[in-house]
Write an enzyme that holds these catalytic residues in place. Structure first.
Site, PDB file in Angstrom:
ATOM      1  N   ALA A 130      36.838  32.914  42.059  1.00 30.88           N
ATOM      2  CA  ALA A 130      36.878  34.534  42.160  1.00 30.88           C
ATOM      3  C   ALA A 130      38.122  35.167  41.982  1.00 30.88           C
ATOM      4  CB  ALA A 130      36.049  35.035  43.528  1.00 30.88           C
TER       5      ALA A 130
ATOM      6  N   THR B  46      40.054  38.968  39.957  1.00 29.27           N
ATOM      7  CA  THR B  46      40.242  40.065  40.687  1.00 29.27           C
ATOM      8  C   THR B  46      41.113  41.284  39.830  1.00 29.27           C
ATOM      9  OG1 THR B  46      41.973  38.840  41.673  1.00 29.27           O
ATOM     10  CG2 THR B  46      40.149  38.919  42.870  1.00 29.27           C
TER      11      THR B  46
ATOM     12  N   ILE C 176      30.449  33.769  38.330  1.00 26.01           N
ATOM     13  CA  ILE C 176      29.425  34.075  37.563  1.00 26.01           C
ATOM     14  C   ILE C 176      29.307  35.090  36.464  1.00 26.01           C
ATOM     15  CG2 ILE C 176      28.099  32.977  39.555  1.00 26.01           C
ATOM     16  CD1 ILE C 176      27.590  35.945  40.736  1.00 26.01           C
TER      17      ILE C 176
ATOM     18  N   HIS D 220      28.143  27.752  39.437  1.00 25.99           N
ATOM     19  CA  HIS D 220      27.253  28.825  40.077  1.00 25.99           C
ATOM     20  C   HIS D 220      26.492  29.653  39.322  1.00 25.99           C
ATOM     21  CE1 HIS D 220      30.144  28.082  43.799  1.00 25.99           C
ATOM     22  NE2 HIS D 220      29.240  26.980  43.559  1.00 25.99           N
TER      23      HIS D 220
ATOM     24  N   CYS E  71       8.697  40.960  35.322  1.00 27.75           N
ATOM     25  CA  CYS E  71       8.629  40.933  33.916  1.00 27.75           C
ATOM     26  C   CYS E  71       7.207  41.617  33.473  1.00 27.75           C
ATOM     27  CB  CYS E  71       8.395  39.436  33.671  1.00 27.75           C
ATOM     28  SG  CYS E  71       7.953  38.766  32.041  1.00 27.75           S
TER      29      CYS E  71
ATOM     30  N   CYS F 270       4.847  40.293  32.239  1.00 25.81           N
ATOM     31  CA  CYS F 270       3.460  39.426  32.780  1.00 25.81           C
ATOM     32  C   CYS F 270       3.397  39.594  34.379  1.00 25.81           C
ATOM     33  CB  CYS F 270       4.069  37.954  32.512  1.00 25.81           C
ATOM     34  SG  CYS F 270       5.002  37.072  33.558  1.00 25.81           S
TER      35      CYS F 270
ATOM     36  N   SER G 174      39.817  29.679  46.981  1.00 20.69           N
ATOM     37  CA  SER G 174      40.104  29.344  48.440  1.00 20.69           C
ATOM     38  C   SER G 174      39.484  28.027  48.670  1.00 20.69           C
ATOM     39  CB  SER G 174      39.317  30.258  49.259  1.00 20.69           C
ATOM     40  OG  SER G 174      37.831  30.017  49.251  1.00 20.69           O
TER      41      SER G 174
ATOM     42  N   ASN H 207      47.658  30.232  43.340  1.00 20.87           N
ATOM     43  CA  ASN H 207      46.656  30.808  44.221  1.00 20.87           C
ATOM     44  C   ASN H 207      47.687  32.193  44.888  1.00 20.87           C
ATOM     45  OD1 ASN H 207      43.835  31.105  44.552  1.00 20.87           O
ATOM     46  ND2 ASN H 207      44.340  30.833  46.802  1.00 20.87           N
TER      47      ASN H 207
HETATM   48  P1  NAD Z   1      37.135  33.208  47.451  1.00 18.19           P
HETATM   49  O1  NAD Z   1      36.960  34.706  47.580  1.00 18.19           O
HETATM   50  O2  NAD Z   1      36.859  32.384  48.630  1.00 18.19           O
HETATM   51  O3  NAD Z   1      38.733  33.082  47.376  1.00 18.19           O
HETATM   52  C1  NAD Z   1      39.552  33.790  46.310  1.00 18.19           C
HETATM   53  C2  NAD Z   1      40.792  33.213  46.340  1.00 18.19           C
HETATM   54  O4  NAD Z   1      41.556  33.595  45.125  1.00 18.19           O
HETATM   55  C3  NAD Z   1      41.657  33.312  47.612  1.00 18.19           C
HETATM   56  O5  NAD Z   1      42.268  32.282  47.970  1.00 18.19           O
HETATM   57  C4  NAD Z   1      42.505  34.494  47.190  1.00 18.19           C
HETATM   58  O6  NAD Z   1      43.777  34.517  48.138  1.00 18.19           O
HETATM   59  C5  NAD Z   1      42.935  34.183  45.568  1.00 18.19           C
HETATM   60  N1  NAD Z   1      43.252  35.360  44.901  1.00 18.19           N
HETATM   61  C6  NAD Z   1      42.701  36.469  44.788  1.00 18.19           C
HETATM   62  N2  NAD Z   1      43.298  37.307  43.578  1.00 18.19           N
HETATM   63  C7  NAD Z   1      44.009  36.271  43.057  1.00 18.19           C
HETATM   64  C8  NAD Z   1      44.865  36.472  41.875  1.00 18.19           C
HETATM   65  N3  NAD Z   1      44.864  37.675  41.282  1.00 18.19           N
HETATM   66  N4  NAD Z   1      45.452  35.421  41.342  1.00 18.19           N
HETATM   67  C9  NAD Z   1      45.436  34.182  42.235  1.00 18.19           C
HETATM   68  N5  NAD Z   1      44.748  34.094  43.289  1.00 18.19           N
HETATM   69  C10 NAD Z   1      44.131  35.126  43.785  1.00 18.19           C
HETATM   70  O7  NAD Z   1      36.718  32.805  46.090  1.00 18.19           O
HETATM   71  P2  NAD Z   1      36.184  31.457  45.392  1.00 18.19           P
HETATM   72  O8  NAD Z   1      36.976  30.330  45.971  1.00 18.19           O
HETATM   73  O9  NAD Z   1      35.763  31.334  44.147  1.00 18.19           O
HETATM   74  O10 NAD Z   1      34.622  31.195  46.313  1.00 18.19           O
HETATM   75  C11 NAD Z   1      33.747  32.250  46.589  1.00 18.19           C
HETATM   76  C12 NAD Z   1      32.345  31.949  45.730  1.00 18.19           C
HETATM   77  O11 NAD Z   1      31.796  33.786  45.681  1.00 18.19           O
HETATM   78  C13 NAD Z   1      32.273  31.366  44.461  1.00 18.19           C
HETATM   79  O12 NAD Z   1      31.332  30.426  44.778  1.00 18.19           O
HETATM   80  C14 NAD Z   1      32.059  32.323  43.437  1.00 18.19           C
HETATM   81  O13 NAD Z   1      30.728  31.929  42.858  1.00 18.19           O
HETATM   82  C15 NAD Z   1      31.263  33.651  44.274  1.00 18.19           C
HETATM   83  N6  NAD Z   1      32.037  34.750  43.618  1.00 18.19           N
HETATM   84  C16 NAD Z   1      32.302  34.953  42.120  1.00 18.19           C
HETATM   85  C17 NAD Z   1      32.681  36.107  41.720  1.00 18.19           C
HETATM   86  C18 NAD Z   1      32.972  36.348  40.308  1.00 18.19           C
HETATM   87  O14 NAD Z   1      32.097  35.804  39.631  1.00 18.19           O
HETATM   88  N7  NAD Z   1      33.920  37.014  39.765  1.00 18.19           N
HETATM   89  C19 NAD Z   1      33.231  37.311  42.724  1.00 18.19           C
HETATM   90  C20 NAD Z   1      32.884  37.086  43.949  1.00 18.19           C
HETATM   91  C21 NAD Z   1      32.410  35.739  44.384  1.00 18.19           C
END
Ligand code: NAD
Length: 239
Positions: free
Chosen positions: A23, A27, A104, A120, A149, A151, A190, A212
């Site tokens: 994720a 961000t 996702i 995911h 849907c 249906c 994470s 990270n």
């Molecule tokens: P997490 O939220 O557990 O961890 C995110 C990590 O990224 C943290 O360690 C944080 O310090 C780091 N981080 C945040 N912004 C950053 C940046 N700009 N540069 C570098 N590091 C950065 O996310 P995860 O490990 O992916 O697990 C969460 C679950 O949630 C996953 O299974 C995912 O499918 C889902 N999710 C997906 C989305 C998406 O599709 N964008 C968004 C939220 C959650």
């Protein structure tokens, strides 16, 4: 040599790079992650996101699931950031063989990446549980209440909810890519969500890089750890 130079050198020496992300990669596109200070775990809901995004909740409290899902998971105006774009560029240049993502949001594909293993699933695919018809994410966003849907079947996002299994074909592809690359870059995750996080253990090389914002459990086994924003760090890679 500073860390950016070291990263550039490692990429130059590598034959095939795989990126494993989460994720945190999105961000910088404005999509909140789960565990950062502004992440979804630190906002107030009646239930934690992990509970809402579970299969029990989906079938038990479907309307509430969709309220959260439309509000927080369907960020359809988000655009790929520098991290997504650089990874697509690395693939085009023949350096990167695959992106393995826990996200996702479909932003890697939007940036131009071709081989993307979505562990995911994706918000961009949604299926009728009865007839199998596919609906796009815009349809889901514009729907109200519980989407059905024509249906009569219930529509479910092709997203792996807590309590559901990962797609075996996707896992196999991701494992093959990770096991056969000579450089693995892990970023924006994470490494707390299993079984996805466990896939990095298939890497056997000596070029393991972690980029990270906060520490991860794999830092101690990495050859290079860069604490920083993934978009900012990756944009400094020279091809
Ligand atoms: P997490 O939220 O557990 O961890 C995110 C990590 O990224 C943290 O360690 C944080 O310090 C780091 N981080 C945040 N912004 C950053 C940046 N700009 N540069 C570098 N590091 C950065 O996310 P995860 O490990 O992916 O697990 C969460 C679950 O949630 C996953 O299974 C995912 O499918 C889902 N999710 C997906 C989305 C998406 O599709 N964008 C968004 C939220 C959650």
């Amino acid at each position: 040599m500073d860390k950016t130079e070291k990263l550039n050198q490692m990429i130059k020496e590598a034959e095939s790079v795989v990126f494993f992300g989460g994720a945190g990669v999105s961000t910088e596109s404005g999509i909140p992650d789960f565990r950062s200070v502004d992440g979804l775990y630190n906002q107030k809901y009646d239930f934690p996101p992990e509970t809402i995004l579970s299969d029990d909740f989906f079938y038990g409290k479907t309307e509430e699931f969709y309220r959260f899902y439309r509000d927080k998971m369907l960020c359809l105006d988000a655009k790929p950031n520098a991290a997504h774009l650089k990874l697509a560029e690395l693939e085009k240049a023949g350096k990167l063989t695959a992106v393995v993502t826990q996200n996702i949001d479909g932003l890697h594909q939007m940036a131009g990446s071709k081989r993307v293993y979505e562990l995911h699933g994706s918000v961009h695919r949604n299926y009728c549980q009865k007839c199998g018809k596919n609906f796009d994410a815009r349809f889901m966003l514009n729907s109200t209440g519980v989407p059905h849907c024509e249906c009569g079947g219930l529509i479910k996002p092709d997203v792996v909810l807590y309590g559901e299994s990962l797609d075996q074909n996707v896992i196999n592809g991701a494992v093959r890519a990770i096991a056969s690359c000579d450089m693995l870059i892990i970023g924006g995750t994470s490494l707390a969500v299993y079984p996805a996080a466990g896939l990095i253990n298939y890497y056997r090389g000596n070029k393991l890089v972690i980029i990270n914002l906060s520490a991860t459990a794999a830092d101690s086994s990495a050859d290079l750890v860069i604490e920083g924003k993934i978009g900012e760090v990756l944009s400094k890679i020279k091809l």
